[in-house]
Scaffold this motif. Structure first.
Motif, PDB file in Angstrom:
ATOM      1  N   UNK A 141       1.039  -1.271   0.113  1.00 26.39           N
ATOM      2  CA  UNK A 141       0.182  -0.181   0.020  1.00 26.39           C
ATOM      3  C   UNK A 141       0.978   1.206  -0.105  1.00 26.39           C
ATOM      4  N   UNK A 142       0.448   2.347  -0.643  1.00 29.04           N
ATOM      5  CA  UNK A 142       0.947   3.549  -0.728  1.00 29.04           C
ATOM      6  C   UNK A 142       0.919   4.262   0.749  1.00 29.04           C
ATOM      7  N   UNK A 143       2.353   4.808   0.902  1.00 28.81           N
ATOM      8  CA  UNK A 143       2.434   5.463   2.244  1.00 28.81           C
ATOM      9  C   UNK A 143       1.869   6.816   2.345  1.00 28.81           C
ATOM     10  N   UNK A 144       1.191   7.166   1.789  1.00 29.34           N
ATOM     11  CA  UNK A 144       0.844   8.685   1.677  1.00 29.34           C
ATOM     12  C   UNK A 144      -0.056   9.138   2.819  1.00 29.34           C
ATOM     13  N   UNK A 145      -0.925   8.216   3.274  1.00 27.03           N
ATOM     14  CA  UNK A 145      -1.882   8.927   4.264  1.00 27.03           C
ATOM     15  C   UNK A 145      -1.096   8.722   5.583  1.00 27.03           C
ATOM     16  N   UNK A 146      -0.402   7.865   5.804  1.00 27.29           N
ATOM     17  CA  UNK A 146       0.594   7.813   6.900  1.00 27.29           C
ATOM     18  C   UNK A 146       1.536   8.771   7.060  1.00 27.29           C
ATOM     19  N   UNK A 147       2.223   9.055   6.041  1.00 28.44           N
ATOM     20  CA  UNK A 147       3.203  10.248   5.895  1.00 28.44           C
ATOM     21  C   UNK A 147       2.612  11.536   6.155  1.00 28.44           C
ATOM     22  N   UNK A 148       1.556  11.834   5.433  1.00 30.09           N
ATOM     23  CA  UNK A 148       0.746  13.091   5.685  1.00 30.09           C
ATOM     24  C   UNK A 148       0.133  13.339   6.939  1.00 30.09           C
ATOM     25  N   UNK A 149      -0.437  12.104   7.643  1.00 31.48           N
ATOM     26  CA  UNK A 149      -0.862  12.332   8.925  1.00 31.48           C
ATOM     27  C   UNK A 149       0.362  12.737  10.135  1.00 31.48           C
ATOM     28  N   UNK A 150       1.740  12.555   9.759  1.00 29.97           N
ATOM     29  CA  UNK A 150       2.577  12.651  10.757  1.00 29.97           C
ATOM     30  C   UNK A 150       2.473  14.182  11.250  1.00 29.97           C
ATOM     31  N   UNK A 151       2.731  14.481  12.407  1.00 27.42           N
ATOM     32  CA  UNK A 151       2.776  15.880  13.054  1.00 27.42           C
ATOM     33  C   UNK A 151       4.182  16.336  12.808  1.00 27.42           C
ATOM     34  N   UNK A 152       5.149  15.644  12.861  1.00 22.99           N
ATOM     35  CA  UNK A 152       6.609  16.134  12.548  1.00 22.99           C
ATOM     36  C   UNK A 152       6.925  16.041  11.333  1.00 22.99           C
ATOM     37  N   UNK A 153       8.035  16.934  11.059  1.00 25.40           N
ATOM     38  CA  UNK A 153       8.329  16.946   9.572  1.00 25.40           C
ATOM     39  C   UNK A 153       9.636  16.300   9.473  1.00 25.40           C
ATOM     40  N   UNK A 154       9.924  15.237  10.324  1.00 26.40           N
ATOM     41  CA  UNK A 154      11.108  14.459  10.198  1.00 26.40           C
ATOM     42  C   UNK A 154      10.600  13.191  10.128  1.00 26.40           C
TER      43      UNK A 154
END
Length: 156
Positions: A141-154
């Protein structure tokens, strides 16, 4: 002056095999994050063939970090790629203002994120063949949702 001090600390971390925190974009690289799965490995194998130099088995593709916990492949691509990448179903490209925590250069297996393809010299993953092969093999599965949901920019 604080920027110089940060760079010196980062280089010292790298030399002492500690995690290195780098900003994306700028002079170093952007990243494309995809799923770590058989289709993702097939993309990497094809990129090995596209960039093969004949110098070794793992020198061809360009640097790739695998995060086995999140099941991600993190492809290091030329800086500025995030400006031209555009929306893509199978890979999310990140540049500024994000940061990436690089694993120690000697970390080539789990636990934790590790270098699936080592970082050598100035070679990076070529974004156009990467994009084409992602379209062809569709790693998910594409990681888009998990990455965009992260509150940190790291990304760690």
């Amino acid at each position: 002056m604080s920027d110089l001090a940060t760079r010196v600390r980062n280089l010292m971390d790298l030399q002492q095999n500690r995690v290195l925190q780098l900003p994306l974009g700028g002079r170093f690289f952007d990243i494309v994050v995809t799923a770590s799965c058989p289709e993702g490995y097939a993309v990497m194998d094809l990129l090995d063939q596209v960039q093969h130099t004949g110098e070794g088995q793992f020198d061809a593709c360009g640097p790739v970090i695998e995060d086995p916990t999140r099941q991600w492949l993190i492809w290091l691509v030329p800086p500025g790629t995030s400006d031209t990448w555009g929306p893509h179903r199978y890979g999310l490209c990140l540049g500024r203002p994000h940061q990436l925590a690089l694993p120690p250069m000697t970390q080539t297996e789990p636990p934790g994120p590790y270098w699936l393809r080592p970082c050598r010299g100035d070679r990076l993953v070529p974004p156009l063949p990467l994009r084409d092969f992602l379209d062809q093999f569709r790693p998910g599965p594409a990681p888009h949702e998990e990455l965009l949901a992260e509150t940190l920019c790291t990304i760690t």
